[in-house]
Motif scaffolding. Sequence first.
Motif, PDB file in Angstrom:
ATOM      1  N   TYR A 112       0.735  -1.423  -0.294  1.00 42.37           N
ATOM      2  CA  TYR A 112       0.147  -0.014  -0.241  1.00 42.37           C
ATOM      3  C   TYR A 112       0.572   1.486   0.572  1.00 42.37           C
ATOM      4  O   TYR A 112       0.453   2.290  -0.687  1.00 42.37           O
ATOM      5  CB  TYR A 112      -0.132   0.253   1.220  1.00 42.37           C
ATOM      6  N   THR A 113       2.120   1.491   0.779  1.00 50.04           N
ATOM      7  CA  THR A 113       2.796   2.306   0.797  1.00 50.04           C
ATOM      8  C   THR A 113       2.952   2.526  -0.249  1.00 50.04           C
ATOM      9  O   THR A 113       3.804   3.535  -0.981  1.00 50.04           O
ATOM     10  CB  THR A 113       3.890   2.256   1.690  1.00 50.04           C
ATOM     11  N   GLU A 114       3.592   1.391  -0.996  1.00 49.89           N
ATOM     12  CA  GLU A 114       4.657   1.719  -2.392  1.00 49.89           C
ATOM     13  C   GLU A 114       3.875   2.249  -3.383  1.00 49.89           C
ATOM     14  O   GLU A 114       4.072   3.510  -4.177  1.00 49.89           O
ATOM     15  CB  GLU A 114       5.558   0.844  -2.717  1.00 49.89           C
ATOM     16  N   GLN A 115       2.062   1.520  -3.624  1.00 50.61           N
ATOM     17  CA  GLN A 115       1.787   2.324  -4.358  1.00 50.61           C
ATOM     18  C   GLN A 115       0.860   3.871  -4.460  1.00 50.61           C
ATOM     19  O   GLN A 115       1.275   4.387  -4.998  1.00 50.61           O
ATOM     20  CB  GLN A 115       0.378   1.123  -4.771  1.00 50.61           C
ATOM     21  N   LEU A 116       0.776   4.476  -2.796  1.00 50.93           N
ATOM     22  CA  LEU A 116       0.456   6.140  -3.095  1.00 50.93           C
ATOM     23  C   LEU A 116       1.846   6.277  -3.150  1.00 50.93           C
ATOM     24  O   LEU A 116       1.342   7.528  -3.273  1.00 50.93           O
ATOM     25  CB  LEU A 116       0.257   5.834  -0.818  1.00 50.93           C
ATOM     26  N   ASN A 117       3.005   6.454  -2.214  1.00 48.28           N
ATOM     27  CA  ASN A 117       4.798   7.149  -3.211  1.00 48.28           C
ATOM     28  C   ASN A 117       4.042   6.848  -4.705  1.00 48.28           C
ATOM     29  O   ASN A 117       4.972   8.079  -5.265  1.00 48.28           O
ATOM     30  CB  ASN A 117       5.996   6.173  -2.408  1.00 48.28           C
ATOM     31  N   GLU A 118       3.821   6.199  -4.986  1.00 46.94           N
ATOM     32  CA  GLU A 118       3.793   5.998  -7.183  1.00 46.94           C
ATOM     33  C   GLU A 118       2.985   6.719  -7.086  1.00 46.94           C
ATOM     34  O   GLU A 118       2.782   7.700  -8.549  1.00 46.94           O
ATOM     35  CB  GLU A 118       3.484   4.813  -7.708  1.00 46.94           C
ATOM     36  N   ILE A 119       2.122   6.496  -6.979  1.00 46.88           N
ATOM     37  CA  ILE A 119       0.701   8.273  -7.184  1.00 46.88           C
ATOM     38  C   ILE A 119       1.323   8.822  -7.221  1.00 46.88           C
ATOM     39  O   ILE A 119       0.974  10.163  -7.111  1.00 46.88           O
ATOM     40  CB  ILE A 119      -0.877   7.716  -6.186  1.00 46.88           C
ATOM     41  N   GLU A 120       1.142   9.854  -5.347  1.00 41.94           N
ATOM     42  CA  GLU A 120       1.830  10.969  -5.007  1.00 41.94           C
ATOM     43  C   GLU A 120       3.215  11.641  -6.346  1.00 41.94           C
ATOM     44  O   GLU A 120       3.280  12.718  -6.380  1.00 41.94           O
ATOM     45  CB  GLU A 120       2.282  10.488  -3.945  1.00 41.94           C
ATOM     46  N   ALA A 121       3.865  10.857  -6.671  1.00 42.41           N
ATOM     47  CA  ALA A 121       4.979  11.402  -7.489  1.00 42.41           C
ATOM     48  C   ALA A 121       4.524  11.608  -8.907  1.00 42.41           C
ATOM     49  O   ALA A 121       4.243  12.497  -9.620  1.00 42.41           O
ATOM     50  CB  ALA A 121       6.460   9.488  -7.656  1.00 42.41           C
ATOM     51  N   SER A 122       3.146  10.450  -9.230  1.00 40.73           N
ATOM     52  CA  SER A 122       2.285  10.403 -10.356  1.00 40.73           C
ATOM     53  C   SER A 122       2.062  11.771 -10.919  1.00 40.73           C
ATOM     54  O   SER A 122       2.233  12.652 -11.318  1.00 40.73           O
ATOM     55  CB  SER A 122       1.782   9.331 -11.372  1.00 40.73           C
ATOM     56  N   ILE A 123       1.320  12.107  -9.675  1.00 41.07           N
ATOM     57  CA  ILE A 123       0.504  13.559  -9.416  1.00 41.07           C
ATOM     58  C   ILE A 123       1.401  14.096  -9.900  1.00 41.07           C
ATOM     59  O   ILE A 123       0.749  15.086 -10.524  1.00 41.07           O
ATOM     60  CB  ILE A 123      -0.989  13.493  -7.768  1.00 41.07           C
ATOM     61  N   LYS A 124       2.197  14.693  -9.401  1.00 39.52           N
ATOM     62  CA  LYS A 124       3.714  15.455  -9.351  1.00 39.52           C
ATOM     63  C   LYS A 124       4.177  15.768 -10.709  1.00 39.52           C
ATOM     64  O   LYS A 124       3.870  16.860 -11.307  1.00 39.52           O
ATOM     65  CB  LYS A 124       4.788  15.540  -8.523  1.00 39.52           C
TER      66      LYS A 124
END
Length: 272
Positions: free
Chosen positions: A58-70
């Motif tokens: 979950y943490t890995e997926q969340l980090n990827e999403i936050e980076a992609s949003i930026k």
Amino acid sequence: MEIRNIVVGLTIDAVDADLVALAVDLARHHKASLTGFVAAQPPVVASMGAGDVAGVLYTEQLNEIEASIKDVRDKFKAQVPASIKADFAGRVQQPAIGLIDVARKADLIIIGSAGEARDDGFRSIDIGEVLLGAGRPVLLVAQGASKLKADKIVVAWKDTKEARRAIVDALPLLKAASDVQVVVIDEGNLGPERESMLDAVAWLESHEVKVRGDVLPDEDGAANAITKAAKTAGADLIVSGAYGHSRLREWLVGGVTRDLLATPGIHRFLSN
């Protein structure tokens, strides 16, 4: 009705430069503000007792999403000129739910045509859910199109509250067009159908729209008849009501609406 605030729904996996260009052009033409929106949500939810593996994933997926949003934010802002008032909203949330939320600030929502892939709405916008839940008109852009000419427009008329809403919402575009054709499908009750179509034509004429009306035979389905009329007229935009039955699951929209959503090569302006 004026178009003063536009929200363009973007996908987190790839910024569609043509979609942004069309939104920018429309915002410039209507002197409107433009907000880029993107959202995604991890499909794996770490819950009590799920264990360390689920939590790490979950943490890995969340980090990827936050980076992609930026990344999406930076690409969107780079494409919008300084002359246009612009904003950006990125959320860790199911995209359709977030877009419905942001829609309260919009006069018009712009979305790119969806592909066939499904991910249960975690990374892509469920168009059907947005149509039924946003309370705002949605412009569904043809794939690969970077401009909306809307000089010739076909209005798919049916005497329903959705179609009535659609011609009100689309009025700024209809007034600017050189040729608007209101078409009604002959479903076996021609007298009332034609009468309601002529009333819609008269209403548009009262708003100085250059408009004419026509009755179409129901050949190979209503959506096909409407699309054929648009191609014959040289139109690049269809205005229609969006019909649906529930907000609980994706694609619970009526048959004609679903067929129009799947029609390639033409822009569709839909109101519920």
